[in-house]
Scaffold this motif. Structure first.
Motif, PDB file in Angstrom:
ATOM      1  N   ILE A  88      42.153  47.024  55.218  1.00  0.00           N
ATOM      2  CA  ILE A  88      40.870  46.408  54.381  1.00  0.00           C
ATOM      3  C   ILE A  88      39.935  46.080  55.367  1.00  0.00           C
ATOM      4  N   MET A  89      40.016  45.344  56.418  1.00  0.00           N
ATOM      5  CA  MET A  89      39.001  44.949  57.358  1.00  0.00           C
ATOM      6  C   MET A  89      38.460  46.218  58.121  1.00  0.00           C
ATOM      7  N   LEU A  90      39.335  46.961  58.531  1.00  0.00           N
ATOM      8  CA  LEU A  90      38.805  48.334  59.233  1.00  0.00           C
ATOM      9  C   LEU A  90      38.041  49.215  58.136  1.00  0.00           C
ATOM     10  N   VAL A  91      38.454  49.211  56.933  1.00  0.00           N
ATOM     11  CA  VAL A  91      37.500  50.016  55.916  1.00  0.00           C
ATOM     12  C   VAL A  91      36.326  49.594  55.718  1.00  0.00           C
ATOM     13  N   LYS A  92      36.141  48.129  55.820  1.00  0.00           N
ATOM     14  CA  LYS A  92      34.721  47.520  55.413  1.00  0.00           C
ATOM     15  C   LYS A  92      33.822  47.859  56.780  1.00  0.00           C
ATOM     16  N   LYS A  93      34.498  47.941  57.905  1.00  0.00           N
ATOM     17  CA  LYS A  93      33.695  48.011  59.078  1.00  0.00           C
ATOM     18  C   LYS A  93      33.269  49.436  59.095  1.00  0.00           C
ATOM     19  N   LEU A  94      34.240  50.539  58.909  1.00  0.00           N
ATOM     20  CA  LEU A  94      33.776  51.886  58.846  1.00  0.00           C
ATOM     21  C   LEU A  94      32.653  52.210  57.512  1.00  0.00           C
ATOM     22  N   ILE A  95      32.681  51.420  56.660  1.00  0.00           N
ATOM     23  CA  ILE A  95      31.782  52.033  55.691  1.00  0.00           C
ATOM     24  C   ILE A  95      30.302  51.448  56.120  1.00  0.00           C
ATOM     25  N   ARG A  96      30.231  50.281  56.995  1.00  0.00           N
ATOM     26  CA  ARG A  96      29.083  49.870  57.304  1.00  0.00           C
ATOM     27  C   ARG A  96      28.542  50.756  58.541  1.00  0.00           C
ATOM     28  N   LEU A  97      29.591  51.110  59.471  1.00  0.00           N
ATOM     29  CA  LEU A  97      29.066  52.325  60.303  1.00  0.00           C
ATOM     30  C   LEU A  97      28.648  53.555  59.701  1.00  0.00           C
ATOM     31  N   SER A  98      29.035  54.001  58.598  1.00  0.00           N
ATOM     32  CA  SER A  98      28.604  55.107  57.715  1.00  0.00           C
ATOM     33  C   SER A  98      27.302  55.230  57.522  1.00  0.00           C
ATOM     34  N   GLN A  99      26.657  53.984  57.322  1.00  0.00           N
ATOM     35  CA  GLN A  99      25.142  53.821  57.096  1.00  0.00           C
ATOM     36  C   GLN A  99      24.184  54.047  58.351  1.00  0.00           C
ATOM     37  N   ASP A 100      24.838  54.120  59.415  1.00  0.00           N
ATOM     38  CA  ASP A 100      24.283  54.306  60.689  1.00  0.00           C
ATOM     39  C   ASP A 100      23.885  55.713  61.015  1.00  0.00           C
ATOM     40  N   ARG A 101      23.379  56.202  62.128  1.00  0.00           N
ATOM     41  CA  ARG A 101      22.807  57.442  62.782  1.00  0.00           C
ATOM     42  C   ARG A 101      23.961  58.422  62.305  1.00  0.00           C
ATOM     43  N   THR A 102      23.498  59.760  62.700  1.00  0.00           N
ATOM     44  CA  THR A 102      24.878  60.764  62.543  1.00  0.00           C
ATOM     45  C   THR A 102      25.953  60.725  63.187  1.00  0.00           C
ATOM     46  N   LEU A 103      25.908  60.441  64.603  1.00  0.00           N
ATOM     47  CA  LEU A 103      26.815  60.620  65.578  1.00  0.00           C
ATOM     48  C   LEU A 103      27.920  59.322  64.932  1.00  0.00           C
ATOM     49  N   ILE A 104      27.251  58.249  64.781  1.00  0.00           N
ATOM     50  CA  ILE A 104      28.334  57.053  64.538  1.00  0.00           C
ATOM     51  C   ILE A 104      29.013  57.334  62.894  1.00  0.00           C
TER      52      ILE A 104
END
Length: 545
Positions: free
Chosen positions: A412-428
């Protein structure tokens, strides 16, 4: 998740650890049987994060901490929960027990002091993020992550820092002798001993093992200490040291023990790993075998040579060994074999590299498994560099291996972190999509069992909706740009073909001169022919006749 080794109880009658499924297993060391299997209610959402043995009213009790901040006291004699405490904090990271007081360290950096007799919180103070804690007799608090910090408690004043470990520290042990000392260990090959009385910046002594350390037990008799260490390869090292000053060189073990499975002559002997130890006077309790089939013995420390082998029956092949424990094995009948090929840090570099390459060839999913520890450490410490090193991988096999071996409480910690990164630029965001796809495929049941799954994935749904709403316009723009570039390249190619000559002939200066001379000679011949009279030719022919 990885096993959490709790170790032997204070009386030595029980052994406990948390298995891969997040359940707490308790063995009876006298009988060698699995006595209890316990998991908190809704353990998929409330995973165990920390366990500590304490003795309450002369009874062995397991103090269990969860990721939701809940503290439970499990009586191993009756197999029941004695009481529960809601710390109203984040994940429990560490316990330290002194008499009737229990110190609790949580993920948000808070250290709380509980009175077990009154079930009340006497002191609560935010200090620093930690992986483990320890308390001195003068009520000073030590917190450790990658560095160790000494605090005045409860004022929260930082007294000193000890820096000497590169990895996250999992053990702090206070040694009360003529002076106060601290022993610390991380997931590497080194154990450091510090002086809490002099507060020196460098360790007084360092113990070195042949492999990464998995568990440590310390027995002290004033300034004489005995340390037993189990490594990830399954070996046991025994160190004996006198705390009487600084030692400039790393201390190697005085004794080493390995246990091999008893086999026939045609079979190859295989090592059975030693998973945990406990020292009681001159004997050492050991737990060995492959989980969940464990066996327990205690051995005389004085009979351990520098390199010692014991032959024992594999618990997986013998059901009787699980229920029949040898409390005092007859070591006079055991053959102590000197190890000829000793794995040591003093081996030549060429040999060590060759052994490393062979281990890599024989290991499946090595890269994926190595990212698990790096990723978990980055999630717990919220270290940006560690997270980037672990997440910025595009190899699908590595991502799948890492996600499948990831501890349940970290998903769950990783999912929340990845969802925040999905809002970043295209590469990330593209990297985060690869990880989220693997998590949804492998841990779908865990995510569906989480009651907060809709709230967790709501930001991702908004991001995907925003990006997909502009997908049609972006696709049309991409098509037009590609068509324009193709037309420009086609026009440039036609223009180059029109200007390019199919044949080029370069005439030299000598050729021009030679051509001019030939033309002059031809002109002279023509002029000479004009003076020629045909009547003369006819007259000569007539005279001849």
């Amino acid at each position: 998740m990885k096993e959490i080794v709790v170790g032997f109880s204070h009386s030595g009658k029980y052994y406990a650890e948390v298995n891969l499924n997040g359940k707490l297993n308790v063995w009876d060391t006298n009988a060698g049987d699995l006595r209890h299997e316990y998991s908190p209610s809704s353990h998929l959402n409330t995973a165990i994060s920390c366990v500590k043995w304490i003795q309450f009213e002369n009874t062995d009790v397991l103090c269990i901490g969860t990721q939701k901040g809940l503290i439970e006291f499990f009586n191993v004699v009756s197999g029941s929960i004695m009481s529960k405490i809601n710390s109203r904090s984040k994940s429990i990271k560490s316990f330290h027990w002194i008499g009737q007081y229990l110190y609790v360290g949580t993920d948000d950096g808070t250290v709380s002091k509980y009175n077990l007799k009154t079930n009340t919180v006497e002191t609560k103070k935010i200090l620093s993020r930690m992986s483990t804690i320890a308390i001195t007799t003068s009520s000073k608090v030590l917190t450790a992550s990658r560095e160790i910090k000494l605090w005045n408690y409860p004022s929260g004043e930082l007294v000193h820092k000890f820096i000497g470990h590169k990895n996250e520290i999992f053990l702090l042990h206070i040694i009360e002798a003529d002076k106060c000392y601290l022993l610390s260990s991380a997931r590497d090959r080194f154990i450091n001993i510090w002086s809490l009385s002099d507060l020196k910046s460098e360790p007084l002594a360092t113990l070195i093992a042949e492999d990464n350390i998995s568990s440590v037990y310390v027995y002290s008799n004033r300034n004489n200490i005995t340390v037993t260490v189990t490594t990830e390869s399954g070996s046991l090292h025994v160190y004996q040291h006198v705390l009487n000053g600084c030692v400039s060189y790393p201390l190697k073990p005085q004794g080493t023990l390995q246990i091999a499975a008893d086999c026939s002559k045609d079979e190859e002997a295989k090592q059975m790993p030693i998973v945990c130890t406990k020292i009681c006077e001159s004997r050492v309790f050991i737990a060995y075998g492959t989980r969940p089939f464990l066996a327990f013995e205690n051995i005389d420390l004085n009979k351990l040579n520098k390199c010692t082998y014991l032959a024992r029956q594999d618990p997986r092949k013998s059901k009787t060994l699980i229920g029949a424990h040898i409390i005092h094995p007859n070591l006079t009948e055991v053959k102590f074999v000197e190890q000829k090929k000793n794995r040591s840090s003093n081996l030549p570099l060429e040999t060590r590299l060759q052994n490393m390459s062979e281990e890599i060839k024989n290991t499946v999913q090595t890269k994926g498994e190595s990212l698990v520890h790096l990723l978990v450490q980055g999630l717990r410490s919220n270290d940006k560099n560690l997270l980037e090193s672990a997440l910025f991988v595009k190899d699908e096999r590595t991502i799948n291996n890492t996600v499948s071996c990831l501890p349940l409480q970290s998903v769950i910690m990783l999912v929340k972190k990845l969802i925040r990164l999905s809002q970043d630029r295209t590469l990330i965001s593209s990297v985060s999509v690869l990880w989220l796809t693997a998590i949804l495929r492998i841990h779908a049941s865990l995510l569906l069992a989480n009651p907060d799954v809709l709230e967790t994935f709501l930001p991702l749904e908004n991001v995907l909706g925003t990006r997909l709403s502009n997908f049609e316009e972006l696709g049309l723009l991409d098509f037009k740009l590609k068509a324009l570039l193709d037309r420009l390249s086609f026009d440039n190619r036609d223009k180059d073909e029109e200007q390019e000559a199919l044949l080029v002939y370069n005439d030299s200066d000598d050729g021009d001169k030679r051509t001019t001379d030939e033309e002059d000679a031809m002109d002279q011949d023509i002029n000479g022919d004009e003076d020629f009279d045909s009547s003369d030719f006819n007259d000569e022919e007539i005279d001849g006749d």
